[in-house]
Design a protein around this motif. Structure first.
Motif, PDB file in Angstrom:
ATOM      1  N   GLU A 187       0.829  -1.206   0.000  1.00 20.98           N
ATOM      2  CA  GLU A 187       0.000   0.000   0.000  1.00 20.98           C
ATOM      3  C   GLU A 187       0.865   1.258   0.000  1.00 20.98           C
ATOM      4  N   ASN A 188       1.928   1.252   0.817  1.00 17.24           N
ATOM      5  CA  ASN A 188       2.794   2.425   0.909  1.00 17.24           C
ATOM      6  C   ASN A 188       3.498   2.707  -0.416  1.00 17.24           C
ATOM      7  N   VAL A 189       4.045   1.658  -1.054  1.00 14.07           N
ATOM      8  CA  VAL A 189       4.717   1.838  -2.345  1.00 14.07           C
ATOM      9  C   VAL A 189       3.734   2.355  -3.390  1.00 14.07           C
ATOM     10  N   ALA A 190       2.528   1.803  -3.412  1.00 14.89           N
ATOM     11  CA  ALA A 190       1.528   2.219  -4.401  1.00 14.89           C
ATOM     12  C   ALA A 190       1.186   3.700  -4.247  1.00 14.89           C
ATOM     13  N   ASP A 191       1.012   4.173  -3.001  1.00 15.45           N
ATOM     14  CA  ASP A 191       0.664   5.577  -2.795  1.00 15.45           C
ATOM     15  C   ASP A 191       1.840   6.498  -3.121  1.00 15.45           C
ATOM     16  N   GLU A 192       3.055   6.089  -2.729  1.00 14.48           N
ATOM     17  CA  GLU A 192       4.230   6.895  -3.078  1.00 14.48           C
ATOM     18  C   GLU A 192       4.406   6.954  -4.594  1.00 14.48           C
ATOM     19  N   LEU A 193       4.163   5.841  -5.273  1.00 14.96           N
ATOM     20  CA  LEU A 193       4.314   5.802  -6.728  1.00 14.96           C
ATOM     21  C   LEU A 193       3.268   6.669  -7.414  1.00 14.96           C
ATOM     22  N   TYR A 194       2.062   6.703  -6.847  1.00 15.90           N
ATOM     23  CA  TYR A 194       1.003   7.578  -7.382  1.00 15.90           C
ATOM     24  C   TYR A 194       1.489   9.023  -7.417  1.00 15.90           C
ATOM     25  N   PHE A 195       2.049   9.504  -6.297  1.00 18.23           N
ATOM     26  CA  PHE A 195       2.516  10.880  -6.229  1.00 18.23           C
ATOM     27  C   PHE A 195       3.729  11.116  -7.111  1.00 18.23           C
ATOM     28  N   ALA A 196       4.626  10.120  -7.190  1.00 18.63           N
ATOM     29  CA  ALA A 196       5.819  10.287  -8.015  1.00 18.63           C
ATOM     30  C   ALA A 196       5.469  10.480  -9.480  1.00 18.63           C
ATOM     31  N   MET A 197       4.371   9.879  -9.930  1.00 15.02           N
ATOM     32  CA  MET A 197       3.978  10.017 -11.325  1.00 15.02           C
ATOM     33  C   MET A 197       3.104  11.242 -11.568  1.00 15.02           C
ATOM     34  N   CYS A 198       2.410  11.710 -10.527  1.00 15.68           N
ATOM     35  CA  CYS A 198       1.504  12.849 -10.695  1.00 15.68           C
ATOM     36  C   CYS A 198       2.192  14.203 -10.542  1.00 15.68           C
ATOM     37  N   TYR A 199       3.287  14.241  -9.782  1.00 16.74           N
ATOM     38  CA  TYR A 199       3.910  15.525  -9.444  1.00 16.74           C
ATOM     39  C   TYR A 199       5.422  15.445  -9.637  1.00 16.74           C
ATOM     40  N   PRO A 200       6.040  16.580 -10.015  1.00 17.53           N
ATOM     41  CA  PRO A 200       7.508  16.646 -10.064  1.00 17.53           C
ATOM     42  C   PRO A 200       8.040  16.846  -8.651  1.00 17.53           C
ATOM     43  N   LEU A 201       8.135  15.785  -7.877  1.00 18.47           N
ATOM     44  CA  LEU A 201       8.477  15.854  -6.453  1.00 18.47           C
ATOM     45  C   LEU A 201       9.862  16.470  -6.248  1.00 18.47           C
ATOM     46  N   PRO A 202      10.106  17.171  -5.106  1.00 15.41           N
ATOM     47  CA  PRO A 202       9.205  17.270  -3.955  1.00 15.41           C
ATOM     48  C   PRO A 202       8.163  18.395  -4.038  1.00 15.41           C
ATOM     49  N   ASP A 203       8.215  19.229  -5.076  1.00 14.43           N
ATOM     50  CA  ASP A 203       7.229  20.295  -5.200  1.00 14.43           C
ATOM     51  C   ASP A 203       5.958  19.721  -5.800  1.00 14.43           C
TER      52      ASP A 203
END
Length: 660
Positions: A187-203
């Motif tokens: 679950e943690n990897v899936a949620d982190e991966l969701y954000f990594a693909m949606c946003y140019p992290l860390p901004d």
């Protein structure tokens, strides 16, 4: 033709709204919610009760765990790269790519649209950034390595650079106490991966567009640095200080989870897991070493910053503390059970990884300069291991399959008439190999079944293996490349082209069946043999233990199963019969055993049940007659030799199991 680009919303929606994660054995279904403790560090402002778990992300995570990522190359700045992914439902390979040089994330090679492999590319991209640059989205990479550690704690691998088989992955997804930390990590990897693909992290103040297209987003020469398999699959070589959890952003995300909807359709580029044939284990990246099983680690969790409590929250602090204590005790109990399970598993005898000895030998030769020649009996893995070594080392492939009549000129290319009835040149595999290498790409040329080609091929291959120094190029009036030599030269007389490229960019691997049974062109010339400076190897047949492991993977049953034991015993007696009588047209081999076993299972599935057990003796014998006995049996006149046929049937009958 390239399909039109697909916007981020459509891409992420397909990943979020995939109906079911087939690799989990349908345990994970759309509608599963992420537990608050397992949310991304970038998810601090999101509702704690409405965070959906995207089945496309879970499918991608489990696919990487299975070893489906076979290779990755990238440019030095890691903004562009290529990923080789094995199909889960067939034997094909897919070449996918990423380009994040702009504000958007571009993904290429998706011939059927934004399938879950997009998330696989996203995960590999972040691991590349972290390992190559010592930064990147560390929260995702840390969560990924935590998942690997938890998998190893419960289901130890024989080699930490390889993945797990499909049966183990399905078991690991089951909602049991032993799998508690594995499910949390997924679950943690899936949620982190969701954000990594949606946003140019860390901004995360700006939503990043994700575009996928049918063709690659890179040119052939882009992406030259190789990501080693152990860097993706082995968390124990990672510096823990570099994997510290990322800080939560100060900016709140403006996007909410995409609404539910049936947008999955048939976008996945592989077959449905339940109806697809078993994965080919021989295409898995084999280990080059066999390290000891890892110790059972304590769960490494990503720390999530907690906001300062307001006055309204003070009244609930005690209740929160009590719940936290209960959770802590549950985690401790799950840790203890996982450690106990891991210790028990490590005591079991672990068979060697299939093909390890052959792979190690070929891989050592691959690292030496010069060409490599492999010969041996059919179905010993000559071609398969050649391709796998190239892919595992991040090299491209050009393959020539020889047969009687294939001449030297055919492998270089030919002129054909186009629609205007004008003649135009078409590159053959050798010229394509040379053209790619001259552009800076590392490429392997595989000459498969070389002995079956026309005798003119041997001279052409010797010419390809010749090397030249810079002084020799200068003496011949050929421009010297900027890259240091020595060099190979490929001349194409039809087009008046000359390709010159360093030997470090190319590799030639030839395979052949040699001996009295294979009357092809003569490859015994010492001048021909001495040019294979990387090695001239005979591959030995598989041992019974290796056969059992390979058959287990193909038939999806344990290596100790009665069916596999019967197949191997029958094969051994057939080999002994041929050694004594020398009457068979050919011997049984790995391919025959796999097809035989598959057909036995098909027959057994429809056989009449007796006392609750399925009768398979008749199925075993019938499948042998259908699949291979007539194939290996010689003729006597215009009909098969009945004496040999009866002998083979008797061998099969003696080893046929009574029950499945």
């Amino acid at each position: 033709m390239t399909t039109s680009s697909i916007l981020r919303k459509d891409t992420i929606t397909c990943l979020m709204n995939k109906k079911v994660c087939g690799l989990s054995g349908d345990i994970y279904l759309r509608g599963h919610r992420i537990q608050p403790d397992n949310l991304s560090v970038y998810n601090t402002q999101r509702s704690k009760t409405d965070s959906a778990l995207g089945m496309g992300f879970v499918q991608a995570i489990l696919a990487v765990l299975s070893g489906a990522v076979r290779g990755c190359t990238f440019d030095d700045d890691t903004r562009t790269g290529k990923v080789t992914i094995a199909s889960l439902g067939a034997s094909g390979m897919y070449q996918m790519s990423w380009d994040r040089r702009g504000t958007d994330l571009l993904l290429g090679g998706f011939i059927n649209g934004p399938a879950y492999q997009a998330a696989m590319v996203g995960l590999v991209m972040e691991v590349v950034r972290s390992t190559a640059e010592s930064h990147g989205n560390n929260a995702l990479v840390s969560a990924w390595y935590t998942l690997l550690r938890q998998m190893d704690a419960c289901y130890p691998r024989t080699d930490t650079s390889m993945g797990w088989d499909s049966r183990t992955i399905r078991t690991a997804c089951e909602n049991t106490a032993a799998n508690t930390w594995i499910r949390k990590a997924i679950e943690n990897v899936a949620d982190e991966l969701y954000f990594a693909m949606c946003y140019p992290l860390p901004d995360i103040s700006t939503i990043r567009g994700v575009f996928v297209q049918e063709s690659s987003v890179l040119h052939g020469h882009e992406g030259t640095t190789r990501l080693l398999s152990n860097e993706l699959m082995n968390p124990y070589t990672v510096d823990e200080r570099d994997m510290a959890g990322a800080k939560a952003p100060s900016t709140s995300p403006t996007e909410t989870r995409l609404p539910d909807g049936d947008l999955d359709g048939d976008l996945d580029i592989d077959l449905d897991v339940d109806t697809a044939p078993a994965c080919d284990p021989d295409t898995k990246t084999p280990p080059t070493t066999a390290p000891a099983a890892p110790k059972s680690p304590k769960p490494a969790r990503v720390r999530k910053p907690k906001p300062e409590p307001s006055s309204a929250e003070e009244s609930t602090k005690k209740a929160d503390a009590e719940r936290a204590e209960v959770t802590r005790k549950e985690m401790a109990a799950a840790d203890a059970k996982a450690a106990e399970h891991a210790a028990a598993e490590q005591k079991k005898k672990i068979l060697p990884v299939v093909g390890t000895s052959s792979y190690e030998r070929i891989n050592r030769a691959f690292c030496r300069p010069g060409g490599l020649f492999l010969y041996g009996e059919t179905a010993t893995g000559k071609t398969m291991w050649s391709k796998q070594v190239a892919i595992a080392n991040g090299w491209g492939l050009e393959i020539v399959v020889f047969k009687p009549g294939v001449k030297d000129e055919h492998v270089y290319g030919t002129s054909v008439q186009n629609e205007d009835r004008r003649w135009e040149w078409r590159d053959g595999p050798v010229v394509s190999w040379a053209r790619r290498a001259s552009k800076g790409e590392k490429v392997v040329l595989i000459l498969d079944e070389l002995a079956r080609g026309h005798k003119s091929v041997a001279d052409g291959v010797m010419d390809l293996l010749n090397t030249y120094t810079a002084d020799e190029l200068s003496a011949m009036g050929i421009p010297i490349p900027e890259t240091a030599g020595p060099y190979h030269i490929v001349r194409v007389f039809d087009t008046m082209e000359t390709f010159v490229f360093p030997i470090d960019l190319v590799k030639i691997i030839a395979t052949a069946n040699l001996g009295d049974s294979y009357q092809g062109m003569d490859l015994s010339d010492p001048a021909f043999r001495r040019r294979w400076t990387a090695g001239f190897y005979q591959l030995d047949p598989y041992t019974p233990q290796e056969l059992a492991q390979i058959l287990a993977k193909h038939l999806d049953i344990p290596a100790t199963h009665a069916l596999i034991s019967a197949l191997i015993r029958a094969d051994q007696e057939v080999q002994a019969y041929q050694a004594k009588e020398e009457s068979l047209v050919m011997e049984t081999n790995l391919a025959i055993l796999i097809n035989w076993g598959i057909d036995v299972k098909r027959w057994a599935a429809t056989a009449t049940k007796t006392r609750g057990r399925v009768q398979i003796k008749d199925a075993f014998i019938t499948a042998a007659k259908d699949v291979w006995i007539d194939m290996v049996c010689p003729l006597k006149g215009s009909r098969r030799d009945q004496t040999v046929f009866t002998a083979l049937v008797n061998i099969v009958t003696r080893h046929a199991p009574e029950i499945l």
